[in-house]
Write a protein that holds these residues in place. Structure first.
Motif, PDB file in Angstrom:
ATOM      1  N   CYS A   1     -31.631 -44.978 -30.078  1.00 15.24           N
ATOM      2  CA  CYS A   1     -31.024 -44.857 -31.422  1.00 15.24           C
ATOM      3  C   CYS A   1     -31.850 -45.863 -32.526  1.00 15.24           C
ATOM      4  CB  CYS A   1     -29.702 -44.776 -31.766  1.00 15.24           C
ATOM      5  SG  CYS A   1     -28.903 -43.482 -30.966  1.00 15.24           S
ATOM      6  N   ASP A   2     -32.625 -46.955 -32.101  1.00 11.60           N
ATOM      7  CA  ASP A   2     -33.425 -47.738 -32.803  1.00 11.60           C
ATOM      8  C   ASP A   2     -34.699 -46.996 -33.209  1.00 11.60           C
ATOM      9  OD1 ASP A   2     -34.780 -47.711 -30.506  1.00 11.60           O
ATOM     10  OD2 ASP A   2     -34.452 -49.835 -30.289  1.00 11.60           O
ATOM     11  N   ASN A   3     -34.926 -45.555 -32.700  1.00  8.53           N
ATOM     12  CA  ASN A   3     -36.170 -44.978 -33.039  1.00  8.53           C
ATOM     13  C   ASN A   3     -37.325 -45.549 -32.348  1.00  8.53           C
ATOM     14  OD1 ASN A   3     -34.158 -43.938 -34.890  1.00  8.53           O
ATOM     15  ND2 ASN A   3     -35.435 -44.292 -36.431  1.00  8.53           N
ATOM     16  N   LYS A   4     -37.166 -46.392 -31.384  1.00 10.16           N
ATOM     17  CA  LYS A   4     -38.382 -46.868 -30.617  1.00 10.16           C
ATOM     18  C   LYS A   4     -38.683 -46.405 -29.471  1.00 10.16           C
ATOM     19  CE  LYS A   4     -37.830 -51.412 -33.058  1.00 10.16           C
ATOM     20  NZ  LYS A   4     -37.295 -52.882 -32.760  1.00 10.16           N
ATOM     21  N   VAL A   5     -39.772 -46.492 -28.845  1.00  4.39           N
ATOM     22  CA  VAL A   5     -40.279 -45.994 -27.633  1.00  4.39           C
ATOM     23  C   VAL A   5     -40.755 -47.484 -26.840  1.00  4.39           C
ATOM     24  CG1 VAL A   5     -41.639 -44.561 -25.920  1.00  4.39           C
ATOM     25  CG2 VAL A   5     -40.734 -43.789 -28.018  1.00  4.39           C
ATOM     26  N   LYS A   6     -40.163 -48.014 -25.858  1.00  2.00           N
ATOM     27  CA  LYS A   6     -40.453 -49.373 -25.306  1.00  2.00           C
ATOM     28  C   LYS A   6     -40.839 -49.090 -23.902  1.00  2.00           C
ATOM     29  CE  LYS A   6     -37.942 -53.088 -26.894  1.00  2.00           C
ATOM     30  NZ  LYS A   6     -36.909 -53.792 -27.041  1.00  2.00           N
ATOM     31  N   MET A   7     -41.818 -50.037 -23.476  1.00  2.00           N
ATOM     32  CA  MET A   7     -42.155 -50.050 -21.931  1.00  2.00           C
ATOM     33  C   MET A   7     -42.055 -51.445 -21.347  1.00  2.00           C
ATOM     34  SD  MET A   7     -45.982 -48.794 -20.354  1.00  2.00           S
ATOM     35  CE  MET A   7     -46.798 -50.226 -21.021  1.00  2.00           C
ATOM     36  N   LYS A   8     -41.564 -51.243 -19.990  1.00  2.00           N
ATOM     37  CA  LYS A   8     -41.329 -52.807 -19.526  1.00  2.00           C
ATOM     38  C   LYS A   8     -42.056 -52.572 -18.096  1.00  2.00           C
ATOM     39  CE  LYS A   8     -38.291 -56.348 -19.153  1.00  2.00           C
ATOM     40  NZ  LYS A   8     -38.079 -57.433 -20.076  1.00  2.00           N
TER      41      LYS A   8
ATOM     42  N   GLU B   1     -36.639 -27.746 -34.279  1.00  2.00           N
ATOM     43  CA  GLU B   1     -35.335 -28.415 -34.595  1.00  2.00           C
ATOM     44  C   GLU B   1     -35.369 -29.722 -33.700  1.00  2.00           C
ATOM     45  OE1 GLU B   1     -32.529 -29.169 -35.581  1.00  2.00           O
ATOM     46  OE2 GLU B   1     -31.979 -27.549 -37.138  1.00  2.00           O
ATOM     47  N   ARG B   2     -34.225 -30.529 -33.862  1.00  2.00           N
ATOM     48  CA  ARG B   2     -34.199 -31.606 -33.133  1.00  2.00           C
ATOM     49  C   ARG B   2     -34.200 -31.427 -31.592  1.00  2.00           C
ATOM     50  NH1 ARG B   2     -28.533 -31.998 -35.559  1.00  2.00           N
ATOM     51  NH2 ARG B   2     -29.086 -29.786 -35.744  1.00  2.00           N
ATOM     52  N   CYS B   3     -34.660 -32.445 -30.890  1.00  2.00           N
ATOM     53  CA  CYS B   3     -34.886 -32.482 -29.448  1.00  2.00           C
ATOM     54  C   CYS B   3     -33.637 -32.755 -28.760  1.00  2.00           C
ATOM     55  CB  CYS B   3     -36.127 -33.347 -29.153  1.00  2.00           C
ATOM     56  SG  CYS B   3     -36.342 -33.437 -27.123  1.00  2.00           S
TER      57      CYS B   3
ATOM     58  N   SER C   1     -42.658 -38.533 -26.110  1.00  2.00           N
ATOM     59  CA  SER C   1     -41.216 -38.726 -26.522  1.00  2.00           C
ATOM     60  C   SER C   1     -40.812 -37.451 -27.209  1.00  2.00           C
ATOM     61  CB  SER C   1     -41.136 -40.069 -27.081  1.00  2.00           C
ATOM     62  OG  SER C   1     -41.871 -39.988 -28.314  1.00  2.00           O
ATOM     63  N   GLY C   2     -39.525 -37.301 -27.197  1.00  2.00           N
ATOM     64  CA  GLY C   2     -38.928 -36.038 -28.175  1.00  2.00           C
ATOM     65  C   GLY C   2     -37.886 -36.716 -28.856  1.00  2.00           C
ATOM     66  N   SER C   3     -37.786 -36.237 -30.220  1.00  2.00           N
ATOM     67  CA  SER C   3     -36.901 -37.108 -31.083  1.00  2.00           C
ATOM     68  C   SER C   3     -36.048 -35.947 -31.956  1.00  2.00           C
ATOM     69  CB  SER C   3     -37.609 -37.746 -32.059  1.00  2.00           C
ATOM     70  OG  SER C   3     -36.793 -38.442 -33.155  1.00  2.00           O
ATOM     71  N   TRP C   4     -35.127 -36.629 -32.458  1.00  2.00           N
ATOM     72  CA  TRP C   4     -34.162 -35.833 -33.324  1.00  2.00           C
ATOM     73  C   TRP C   4     -34.927 -35.905 -34.791  1.00  2.00           C
ATOM     74  CZ3 TRP C   4     -29.040 -38.938 -32.273  1.00  2.00           C
ATOM     75  CH2 TRP C   4     -28.643 -38.579 -31.067  1.00  2.00           C
TER      76      TRP C   4
ATOM     77  N   PRO D   1     -33.586 -41.297 -33.796  1.00  3.24           N
ATOM     78  CA  PRO D   1     -33.440 -41.431 -32.514  1.00  3.24           C
ATOM     79  C   PRO D   1     -34.168 -40.779 -31.424  1.00  3.24           C
ATOM     80  CG  PRO D   1     -31.304 -41.327 -33.623  1.00  3.24           C
ATOM     81  CD  PRO D   1     -32.323 -41.044 -34.765  1.00  3.24           C
ATOM     82  N   VAL D   2     -34.683 -41.517 -30.624  1.00  2.00           N
ATOM     83  CA  VAL D   2     -35.450 -40.787 -29.467  1.00  2.00           C
ATOM     84  C   VAL D   2     -34.566 -40.314 -28.342  1.00  2.00           C
ATOM     85  CG1 VAL D   2     -37.333 -41.249 -27.823  1.00  2.00           C
ATOM     86  CG2 VAL D   2     -37.390 -42.486 -29.823  1.00  2.00           C
TER      87      VAL D   2
END
Length: 358
Positions: free
Chosen positions: A102-109, A165-167, A140-143, A125-126
């Motif tokens: 919900c921070d709209n981010k895609v992160k990788m670790k 529509e939203r994912c 990634s699919g998002s709202w 949000p993602v």
């Protein structure tokens, strides 16, 4: 480790008062309980394809990773987003994990070095994220009503696909990508031809009446299963539509619950559904049979996933928000259990078994 119940959740009402619900033990199937749980509801589970390591995303903004050994289940590492986490997934080699929320981010670790980077950004949000190792990308699919493809080298997406529509749900088994959106839309993409033709290979609406909650590709990539909030699943073949059917599940005589999660066994083609009624069930789509129904966990099962060999099944028990935020309570269980899968429970049965009701 596997089999001995662990009474982590004693009787309810420890502190009494405050309208706290009486807490029941969710480990009704006597499975191995995962330690060091998040402090809020669980949103997703994902196994590494290369080892018995799995991750859990939570509304407490964390992604937590554990390793399952014959002796125990040990926490490996954790990291955070700036808002609730909704999705996570591993690369094929198990060296990297990607997550969204919900921070709209895609992160990788990176698991080995614990190096962390933001590789993508949405405008909302993602909801879903996957590595596509064959393309060396993350999708990634998002709202925000888009699918975005990231090459992990630059901040801008290398491709953006508009969704109707939203994912709400997505699955990838290369070259098949299926995405389910609000208003029952489903889009099927062939990732091999995406660069030449970004249009979906097929597009339509589910055969179900209500909101889509879960979607999962067949291991042979010939179709997918869809689950909805009305306690019903639809089995869809991409080419041979005459084989399609739907069936009811996660219902009682009086109540209907959401199908929160669907996951296929990696080799046998059978699948598991997890529901808001607190149960998870193994099914055989070929013979249209219920193979095994497990004891109710007393609380919603929000996610259920087989590991890569198919001999372990991890499932998460927590509030699923089906009654709104006002029914969430801090004392409700937030637990993940790991079941050692009995081959008899996931192997298709010729003849007998319980026929599913349409």
């Amino acid at each position: 480790m596997f089999g001995a119940p662990q009474p982590a959740f004693g009787g309810g009402g420890l502190f009494g008062g405050g309208g706290a619900p009486q807490i029941q033990n969710p480990n009704t199937n006597n499975d191995a309980q995962v330690p060091e749980m998040p402090s809020d509801g669980i949103s997703c589970l994902s196994w590494s394809a290369s080892s018995n390591i799995f991750a859990c995303g939570s509304w407490d903004k964390s992604v937590r990773i554990w390793e399952v050994t014959p002796q125990n289940i040990a926490p490996r590492m954790a990291y955070n987003h700036d808002a609730p986490v909704l999705c996570c997934g591993f690369s094929r080699d198990g060296q990297r994990i990607v997550s969204g929320g919900c921070d709209n981010k895609v992160k990788m670790k990176m698991l080995a070095t614990q190096q962390e980077q933001q590789i993508g950004q949405h405008d909302a949000p993602v909801k879903e994220v996957f590595f596509i190792d064959d393309m060396n990308m993350v999708v990634s699919g998002s709202w925000d009503k888009t699918l975005r493809f990231w090459n992990m080298q630059q901040p801008n997406p290398v491709a953006t696909l508009q969704l109707p529509e939203r994912c709400y749900a997505m699955d990838v088994k290369y070259p098949l990508l299926v995405v389910a959106c609000a208003d029952r839309h489903v889009l099927v993409y062939n990732l091999q031809t995406l660069q030449q033709n970004p249009q979906p290979y097929k597009q339509g609406q589910t055969a179900l009446k209500m909101q889509t909650r879960a979607i999962s590709c067949f291991p042979d990539k010939s179709g997918y299963a869809v689950g909805s909030i009305e306690g019903r699943c639809s089995i869809v073949y991409i080419e041979n539509q005459s084989k399609n059917f739907a069936f009811k599940c996660h219902r009682t005589n009086t109540d209907i619950y959401a199908v929160n999660s669907i996951d296929f066994h990696p080799t046998l083609g059978t699948f598991a559904t997890s529901g808001g009624d607190g149960t998870f069930i193994f099914w055989d789509k070929e013979n249209r049979q219920r193979l095994k129904a497990f004891n109710s966990c007393n609380y919603p099962v929000v996610a259920g996933k087989f590991n890569a060999p198919g001999d372990l099944f991890a499932y998460a028990v927590s509030y699923d928000w089906s009654k709104g935020h006002e029914h969430n309570h801090p004392s409700l269980p937030k637990a993940v259990f790991v079941k050692r899968v009995d081959p008899a429970d996931v192997t298709p049965k010729q003849g007998g078994g319980t026929r599913t009701k349409r």
